[in-house]
Design a protein around this motif. Structure first.
Motif, short mmCIF file in Angstrom:
data_model
loop_
_atom_site.label_atom_id
_atom_site.label_comp_id
_atom_site.label_asym_id
_atom_site.label_seq_id
_atom_site.Cartn_x
_atom_site.Cartn_y
_atom_site.Cartn_z
N ARG A 1 24.51 34.80 44.51
CA ARG A 1 25.73 34.07 43.84
C ARG A 1 26.86 34.71 44.24
O ARG A 1 28.00 34.36 44.00
N TYR A 2 26.99 35.76 45.26
CA TYR A 2 28.12 36.64 45.41
C TYR A 2 29.25 35.63 46.02
O TYR A 2 30.45 35.75 45.88
N TYR A 3 29.05 34.66 47.06
CA TYR A 3 29.88 33.97 47.63
C TYR A 3 30.02 32.65 46.85
O TYR A 3 30.88 32.06 47.39
N MET A 4 29.31 32.55 45.68
CA MET A 4 29.57 31.04 45.01
C MET A 4 30.41 31.41 43.92
O MET A 4 30.27 30.46 42.85
N LYS A 5 31.08 32.49 43.59
CA LYS A 5 32.10 32.59 42.77
C LYS A 5 33.46 31.96 43.05
O LYS A 5 34.33 32.68 43.76
N PRO A 6 34.13 31.09 42.25
CA PRO A 6 35.40 30.88 42.54
C PRO A 6 36.32 31.89 42.12
O PRO A 6 36.16 32.60 41.21
N GLY A 7 37.49 32.06 42.64
CA GLY A 7 38.45 33.10 42.22
C GLY A 7 39.44 33.32 43.42
O GLY A 7 40.15 32.35 43.94
N ASN A 8 39.27 34.45 44.12
CA ASN A 8 40.47 34.66 45.26
C ASN A 8 40.05 34.00 46.49
O ASN A 8 39.03 33.57 46.57
N PRO A 9 41.32 33.60 46.98
CA PRO A 9 41.15 33.18 48.27
C PRO A 9 40.23 34.11 49.26
O PRO A 9 40.53 35.41 48.87
N PHE A 10 39.51 33.87 50.34
CA PHE A 10 39.19 34.58 50.93
C PHE A 10 39.82 35.36 52.07
O PHE A 10 41.08 34.72 52.22
N PHE B 1 42.21 43.32 50.51
CA PHE B 1 41.41 42.03 50.67
C PHE B 1 40.27 42.20 49.61
O PHE B 1 39.55 41.06 49.14
N LYS B 2 39.50 43.40 49.32
CA LYS B 2 38.69 43.27 48.43
C LYS B 2 38.60 44.84 47.84
O LYS B 2 39.37 45.63 48.49
N SER B 3 37.87 45.15 46.76
CA SER B 3 37.89 46.44 46.25
C SER B 3 37.32 47.46 47.08
O SER B 3 36.59 47.13 47.74
N ASP B 4 37.63 48.66 46.82
CA ASP B 4 36.69 49.74 47.52
C ASP B 4 37.38 49.97 48.99
O ASP B 4 36.31 50.35 49.66
N THR B 5 38.48 49.40 49.11
CA THR B 5 38.86 49.63 50.90
C THR B 5 40.34 49.57 50.62
O THR B 5 40.90 48.98 49.68
N SER C 1 44.75 40.03 53.65
CA SER C 1 44.59 39.90 52.39
C SER C 1 45.23 38.92 51.50
O SER C 1 46.53 38.56 51.84
N PRO C 2 44.84 37.89 50.94
CA PRO C 2 45.74 37.02 50.25
C PRO C 2 46.51 37.27 49.23
O PRO C 2 47.67 37.03 49.02
N MET C 3 46.40 38.88 48.69
CA MET C 3 47.33 39.40 47.76
C MET C 3 48.54 39.69 48.34
O MET C 3 49.71 39.87 47.86
#
Length: 217
Positions: free
Chosen positions: A35-44, A103-107, A113-115
């Motif tokens: 389900r990792y890629y099936m979670k709504p939220g952040n733009p990729f 763009f993701k945690s631990d990096t 990055s969308p942020m």
């Protein structure tokens, strides 16, 4: 199915077994069929996925193969980013904090990055911005990562704060893009007047005393 079908079509055009390609993709049981890629939220974002989608769509057009799902992926992602910006600005405050800029945690990778896009847009509109990301050390950025920041956010050092609590204290709207701080730390700065917009699925944020809203829930 749409993605698998389009990969199948471009594979067939190249005389490659599309079913075998997707079999290889799905062997990564940790991510690709979870389900990792099936979670709504952040733009990729990131330096790879957007570029790879563009390259594949461009190649398919040159080969005369129609891939309408892939052709719409980046515009769909941009629409998702636009919706997030609309949600942020709808809160009526010009003091915004961001928890998690990469763009993701631990990096510390800020490329694509969308942020960063959110921060760039808000700064351009005159918002007061503060940022916390525990992985960011500007002195260690290098190569394309450093070059992108120099081009897009040359004053990033002035926006970074030492703690997540400091970001909350200086903001009225907080965008939680990463789970990057203990709830106990955030609780020391949260007030009932704060808004938090959760784009990561960090549902525990709703237990604090601020006003909570999820980006897709």
């Amino acid at each position: 199915m749409g993605f698998a079908n389009e990969i199948g079509r471009i594979s067939k055009h190249l005389a490659v077994d599309g079913a075998r390609i997707m079999d290889v993709v799905c062997r990564d049981e940790k991510l690709n069929i979870s389900r990792y890629y099936m979670k709504p939220g952040n733009p990729f974002g990131g330096s790879c996925l957007p570029k790879d989608v563009s390259a594949l769509s461009s190649f398919a057009r040159m080969e005369g193969v129609s891939l309408p799902v892939l052709d719409s992926v980046l515009s769909s992602n941009q629409s998702h980013l636009d919706a997030l910006l609309k949600l942020i600005t709808s809160k009526g405050s010009r003091k915004v904090g961001i928890l998690g800029l990469a763009f993701k945690s631990d990096t510390d990778d800020l490329r694509g990055s969308p942020m960063v896009a959110v921060a760039e847009t808000l700064l351009g509109r005159g918002y007061q911005l503060s940022v916390y990301d525990p992985q960011l050390n500007l002195s260690r950025l290098m190569g394309a990562n450093e070059a992108e920041m120099q081009r897009r956010m040359p004053h990033l050092a002035q926006l970074l704060r030492a703690t997540a609590a400091e970001v909350v204290a200086q903001s009225e709207v907080v965008i939680a893009a990463q789970k990057c701080a203990p709830l106990e730390e955030l609780a020391t700065a949260v007030t009932a007047d704060h808004w938090v917009i959760d784009v990561n699925g960090w549902r525990e944020l709703d237990t604090l005393s601020w006003k909570y809203e999820g980006s897709c829930w």
